[in-house]
Enzyme design. Structure first.
Site, PDB file in Angstrom:
ATOM      1  N   ALA A  75       0.814  -1.214   0.000  1.00  0.00           N
ATOM      2  CA  ALA A  75       0.000   0.000   0.000  1.00  0.00           C
ATOM      3  C   ALA A  75       0.847   1.265   0.000  1.00  0.00           C
ATOM      4  CB  ALA A  75      -0.954  -0.007   1.192  1.00  0.00           C
ATOM      5  N   THR A  76       2.048   1.206   0.562  1.00  0.00           N
ATOM      6  CA  THR A  76       2.928   2.377   0.518  1.00  0.00           C
ATOM      7  C   THR A  76       3.216   2.754  -0.924  1.00  0.00           C
ATOM      8  OG1 THR A  76       3.952   1.815   2.629  1.00  0.00           O
ATOM      9  CG2 THR A  76       5.210   3.263   1.161  1.00  0.00           C
ATOM     10  N   ASN A 155      -5.765   3.272  10.512  1.00  0.00           N
ATOM     11  CA  ASN A 155      -4.948   2.185  11.043  1.00  0.00           C
ATOM     12  C   ASN A 155      -4.749   2.278  12.553  1.00  0.00           C
ATOM     13  OD1 ASN A 155      -3.471   4.474   9.844  1.00  0.00           O
ATOM     14  ND2 ASN A 155      -1.691   3.531  10.783  1.00  0.00           N
ATOM     15  N   GLN A 183      -6.418  -0.979   5.414  1.00  0.00           N
ATOM     16  CA  GLN A 183      -6.999  -1.571   6.629  1.00  0.00           C
ATOM     17  C   GLN A 183      -8.457  -1.978   6.419  1.00  0.00           C
ATOM     18  OE1 GLN A 183      -5.609  -2.097   9.700  1.00  0.00           O
ATOM     19  NE2 GLN A 183      -3.640  -1.113   9.408  1.00  0.00           N
ATOM     20  N   HIS A 205      -0.872  -7.709   3.449  1.00  0.00           N
ATOM     21  CA  HIS A 205      -0.483  -8.259   4.754  1.00  0.00           C
ATOM     22  C   HIS A 205      -1.329  -7.760   5.932  1.00  0.00           C
ATOM     23  CE1 HIS A 205       1.951  -4.920   6.693  1.00  0.00           C
ATOM     24  NE2 HIS A 205       1.918  -4.473   5.448  1.00  0.00           N
ATOM     25  N   THR A 243       9.546  -7.430 -12.627  1.00  0.00           N
ATOM     26  CA  THR A 243       9.056  -8.801 -12.716  1.00  0.00           C
ATOM     27  C   THR A 243       8.023  -9.060 -11.632  1.00  0.00           C
ATOM     28  OG1 THR A 243      11.164  -9.542 -13.608  1.00  0.00           O
ATOM     29  CG2 THR A 243       9.748 -11.231 -12.613  1.00  0.00           C
ATOM     30  N   CYS A 328       4.659   2.005  12.300  1.00  0.00           N
ATOM     31  CA  CYS A 328       5.643   2.832  11.610  1.00  0.00           C
ATOM     32  C   CYS A 328       6.179   3.916  12.519  1.00  0.00           C
ATOM     33  CB  CYS A 328       5.016   3.483  10.400  1.00  0.00           C
ATOM     34  SG  CYS A 328       3.646   2.553   9.754  1.00  0.00           S
TER      35      CYS A 328
HETATM   36  C1  LIG Z   1      -0.092  -0.703   6.596  1.00  0.00           C
HETATM   37  C2  LIG Z   1      -0.666   0.488   5.938  1.00  0.00           C
HETATM   38  C3  LIG Z   1      -0.057   1.075   4.822  1.00  0.00           C
HETATM   39  C4  LIG Z   1       1.253   0.563   4.265  1.00  0.00           C
HETATM   40  O1  LIG Z   1       1.058  -0.654   3.621  1.00  0.00           O
HETATM   41  P1  LIG Z   1       2.313  -1.567   3.228  1.00  0.00           P
HETATM   42  O2  LIG Z   1       1.682  -2.650   2.395  1.00  0.00           O
HETATM   43  O3  LIG Z   1       2.877  -2.050   4.502  1.00  0.00           O
HETATM   44  O4  LIG Z   1       3.238  -0.734   2.436  1.00  0.00           O
HETATM   45  C5  LIG Z   1      -0.663   2.159   4.240  1.00  0.00           C
HETATM   46  N1  LIG Z   1      -1.808   2.653   4.722  1.00  0.00           N
HETATM   47  C6  LIG Z   1      -2.421   2.128   5.786  1.00  0.00           C
HETATM   48  C7  LIG Z   1      -3.703   2.705   6.262  1.00  0.00           C
HETATM   49  C8  LIG Z   1      -1.871   1.032   6.433  1.00  0.00           C
HETATM   50  O5  LIG Z   1      -2.468   0.517   7.504  1.00  0.00           O
END
Ligand SMILES: *Cc1c(COP(=O)(O)O)cnc(C)c1O
Length: 393
Positions: A75-76, A155, A183, A205, A243, A328
């Site tokens: 998600a980042t 989150n 989330q 994840h 890839t 984080c």
């Molecule tokens: C965990 C999270 C992210 C980051 O996701 P990653 O897959 O770990 O890069 C971004 N936004 C929210 C709201 C999250 O909880």
């Protein structure tokens, strides 16, 4: 006893990988190792087929078409691709973006980076319950606004924003609407056919899949242009080269298929645990519950505990794996930017527990956690009643 693992109550940081997901992934690490872009032989074809099945599984959970899904590393990256990709594509139309102070750092820091490139960003306050003020949001949208970004589920405090209302305002004003749904998947219903959302970031994840894989939904009605941020072999229709990680993608697909099949069951389970926790937490009164209790996912409780010192609180709960804020930011001593936005004092923000749980949490886990918290808080309040750590009005 010392070697016993703490009870895992940090599902907001990452969830366990569902064993069924692990099983689905293994063959794609061992015998089926082909590159899905290898179009000239069967090793590639079977990998490509697996990737496309996962794409359909991910799309199905959010009511999208498979071709609307772009694989990323998480998600980042999806947030970076969405916001930078749109800003760079539409900068001739306008250079203003809108977001909210309680967003994840992956959105906030991307916005800061865009400010460094000359874009202007409005960071909206939230109401005391953590929800976006719809009128304030409407007032922030300007003729030169190109994109607004609001997360689906927070989150830290678990509140669910009114995406329908926010997205409708964006559609009326011709503003692209991006949603960070890391989330939200498997917890709240998401339907891209029915909801006014143009871009949506997805993580694997937080929904019982592996780390290091995610996706960006890119809508076509209306079509959204997203300029690539990673250049190379032209995978993902040029939007994201590199890839494809077949095993990770298969894992995310399986996790999202399970989320779709088991969302009702998972939610009922989490609701029962949340209720049990709420009842038990009454023994800790006075406490402050952060975030709206109704417009909230059942997998989260975030509480501030007055009259105890923040560091002593977490240190006094070695039997529990939980955090005071997001994973984080928990390495820093900075109080959570989310709790600050709710108006909590630094002291109260420090003495906060984010308790997040899910599919594999048991009632016994909750009962043991409650006993630990009761013992710890009673002890800390007895030895160190800090008068400055008052409940905020
Ligand atoms: C965990 C999270 C992210 C980051 O996701 P990653 O897959 O770990 O890069 C971004 N936004 C929210 C709201 C999250 O909880």
């Amino acid at each position: 006893m010392a070697s016993e693992r703490p009870i895992y109550l940090d599902y907001g940081a990452t969830t366990p990988v569902d064993p069924r997901v692990v099983q689905a992934m293994l063959p794609w690490l061992s015998e089926h190792f082909g590159n899905p872009a290898s179009g000239s032989h069967a090793w590639g074809w079977e990998a490509e087929e697996a990737v496309e099945q996962a794409r359909r599984q991910v799309a199905a959970l959010i009511g999208a078409q498979a071709r609307d899904i772009v694989w990323t590393s998480g998600a980042t990256e999806s947030n970076n691709l969405a916001l930078k990709g749109v800003a760079h594509s539409y900068q001739d139309k306008g250079r203003h973006l809108v977001t909210v102070k309680t967003e994840h750092k992956a959105v906030l820091d991307t916005m800061h980076a865009l400010q460094g490139e000359g874009f202007e960003v409005t960071y909206l306050d939230v109401l005391p319950n953590g929800l976006v003020d719809i009128d304030a949001f409407a007032a922030a949208l300007r003729p030169d606004t190109i994109v607004a970004s609001v997360m689906a589920v927070n989150n830290e405090i678990g509140v669910v924003q009114d995406l329908q209302a926010l997205g409708s305002l964006c559609r009326e004003r011709g503003v692209i609407f991006h949603v960070d749904a890391a989330q939200a998947t498997g917890k709240v219903a998401l339907d891209m056919q029915a909801m006014p959302i143009d871009l949506m970031s997805l993580a694997s994840h937080k929904t019982y899949g592996p780390k290091g894989i995610g996706a960006l939904y890119v809508g076509r009605k209306p079509r959204v242009r997203v300029q690539a941020q990673i250049h190379g072999g032209g995978q993902e229709r040029g939007m994201r080269s590199g890839t494809l990680a077949t095993h990770q993608i298969v894992g995310m697909g399986k996790a999202f298929a399970l989320a779709q099949d088991e969302m009702a069951q998972d939610s009922a389970h989490a609701r029962a645990l949340q209720q049990r926790l709420l009842t038990g937490l009454q023994a800790l009164e006075p406490i402050v519950i952060n975030g709206d209790l109704v417009q909230r996912v059942p997998h989260n409780l975030n509480i501030s505990v007055p009259y105890v010192e923040g560091e002593a609180l977490l240190a006094g709960l070695p039997e529990l794996a939980l955090s005071s804020g997001s994973a984080c930011t928990s390495a820093s001593l900075e109080p959570s930017h989310v709790l600050r936005a709710l108006g909590r004092s630094d002291a109260l923000a420090h003495s906060t527990l984010r308790i997040t749980f899910g599919r594999f949490t048991t009632e016994a886990d909750i009962d043991r956690a409650l006993a630990c918290m009761q013992r710890c808080v009673a002890r800390l309040r007895a030895i160190s009643p800090l008068p400055e750590l008052q409940v905020q009005p």
